[in-house]
Write a protein that holds these residues in place. Sequence first.
Motif, short mmCIF file in Angstrom:
data_model
loop_
_atom_site.label_atom_id
_atom_site.label_comp_id
_atom_site.label_asym_id
_atom_site.label_seq_id
_atom_site.Cartn_x
_atom_site.Cartn_y
_atom_site.Cartn_z
N VAL A 1 -3.53 19.11 -11.13
CA VAL A 1 -3.43 17.93 -11.65
C VAL A 1 -5.02 17.61 -12.15
CG1 VAL A 1 -2.91 15.52 -11.97
CG2 VAL A 1 -1.58 17.12 -10.39
N ALA A 2 -5.28 17.48 -13.56
CA ALA A 2 -6.56 17.02 -13.92
C ALA A 2 -6.52 15.65 -14.52
CB ALA A 2 -6.81 18.10 -15.04
N ASP A 3 -7.17 14.74 -13.94
CA ASP A 3 -7.12 13.48 -14.10
C ASP A 3 -8.08 13.07 -15.38
OD1 ASP A 3 -6.61 10.71 -14.47
OD2 ASP A 3 -7.25 10.18 -12.28
N LEU A 4 -7.75 13.04 -16.51
CA LEU A 4 -8.86 12.76 -17.64
C LEU A 4 -8.78 11.14 -17.91
CD1 LEU A 4 -7.23 15.78 -19.06
CD2 LEU A 4 -9.30 15.33 -20.15
N ASP A 5 -7.99 10.55 -17.55
CA ASP A 5 -7.75 8.93 -17.56
C ASP A 5 -8.94 8.36 -16.93
OD1 ASP A 5 -7.07 6.22 -18.13
OD2 ASP A 5 -5.19 6.41 -18.11
N PRO A 6 -9.96 7.54 -17.71
CA PRO A 6 -10.98 6.92 -16.98
C PRO A 6 -10.51 5.99 -15.96
CG PRO A 6 -11.58 6.94 -19.19
CD PRO A 6 -10.06 7.54 -19.10
N GLN A 7 -9.26 5.59 -16.08
CA GLN A 7 -8.71 4.41 -14.97
C GLN A 7 -8.41 5.18 -13.56
OE1 GLN A 7 -5.47 1.62 -16.23
NE2 GLN A 7 -5.60 2.75 -17.94
N GLY A 8 -8.10 6.56 -13.59
CA GLY A 8 -8.21 7.34 -12.55
C GLY A 8 -6.83 7.03 -11.53
N ASN A 9 -5.63 6.50 -12.08
CA ASN A 9 -4.68 6.30 -11.31
C ASN A 9 -4.08 7.53 -10.69
OD1 ASN A 9 -4.84 3.68 -11.92
ND2 ASN A 9 -3.51 3.77 -13.66
N ALA A 10 -3.96 8.67 -11.31
CA ALA A 10 -3.46 9.83 -10.72
C ALA A 10 -4.33 10.25 -9.39
CB ALA A 10 -3.43 11.15 -11.81
N THR A 11 -5.83 10.22 -9.91
CA THR A 11 -6.60 10.62 -8.68
C THR A 11 -6.25 9.74 -7.53
OG1 THR A 11 -8.46 11.35 -10.16
CG2 THR A 11 -9.12 10.78 -7.81
N ALA A 12 -6.05 8.48 -7.77
CA ALA A 12 -5.97 7.32 -6.72
C ALA A 12 -4.56 7.78 -5.80
CB ALA A 12 -5.74 5.83 -7.15
N SER A 13 -3.47 8.14 -6.50
CA SER A 13 -2.24 8.46 -6.08
C SER A 13 -2.27 9.49 -5.15
CB SER A 13 -1.09 8.39 -7.09
OG SER A 13 -1.00 7.05 -7.52
N LEU A 14 -3.04 10.47 -5.62
CA LEU A 14 -3.19 12.12 -5.14
C LEU A 14 -4.18 11.82 -3.85
CD1 LEU A 14 -2.76 14.20 -8.02
CD2 LEU A 14 -1.04 13.98 -6.52
N ASP A 15 -4.97 10.86 -4.01
CA ASP A 15 -5.98 10.68 -2.76
C ASP A 15 -6.65 11.68 -2.21
OD1 ASP A 15 -6.84 8.91 -1.07
OD2 ASP A 15 -5.71 9.20 0.50
#
Length: 290
Positions: free
Chosen positions: A35-49
């Motif tokens: 999963v590449a998180d291109l959104d500066p809000q970083g919600n995917a990164t936060a959920s995948l932790d």
Amino acid sequence: MHTVAVLSLKGGVGKTTVALGIASAALRRGIRTLVADLDPQGNATASLDPPYTEATLADVLETPHRAVLHRAIAASVWSDDVEVLVGAEELELLNEPGPDDRRIGNLARALDELHDAPANCKPYELAILDCPPSLGRLTKSALVAADSAILVTEPTMYAVAGAQRALEAIERIRAEHNPGLRAVGVLVNRLRPRSHEHQFRIAELRESFGPLVMPTAIPDRLAIQQAQGACSPIHEWHSPGAQEISLTFNMVLAKVLRSNRAGRHRMATETDSEAETTGPIEVMRTDARR
């Protein structure tokens, strides 16, 4: 490795929810996923932790070298088979259009590096690109790198206009940079099946986009927020509502994987049962709704 971009040109429609739902369905099927998180809000990164990384996707887009790329990838808390190309707020600085488009190919170059030399020596079968809700350099980079794209919308009065702009963007990128890019479909999120307004807006979408509108939709359920808040795949969240949503994401993943095998002409001439769906859009039913 099949690469799918998940995009919307309107914020707040649940684009990251769809990206994570596809990743959850892939994990359930044993498909190794990035999963590449291109959104500066970083919600995917936060959920995948994922754990701390020395680099982020912002560094990769500036310097798409193998060493930088590997420092920006980490395993998610879900599983070692779902890894994250970690997002960062600094991505916002890269989202403004520049004087030329030379750098919009950097993400594609980075993914090519991963194909040639995957992190941890384990090749990915699927890459999911979670785009920001705009048509800046980041979304363009994702479309240049992608094999296919899913457009996410809500059943609102702005749905048709937003989906139309996104499809036009896909056509421009396909014509100018990526002739292999194709739209998998328009996916409706947060559907309330008993809402006459929602069914009216879906009818508008179908009138404009025909078989591109997926015959199943993501229902509006609390389970999605609960699972994301707990950093859990929706397929492992044990509630009837989560089971309903999981079945829908299984179908979305199946359509993405079929698009990898189908010819470029398929979407325009599709004659299978999905393309022929003209009745009310469906959600997978369960007895409870949480």
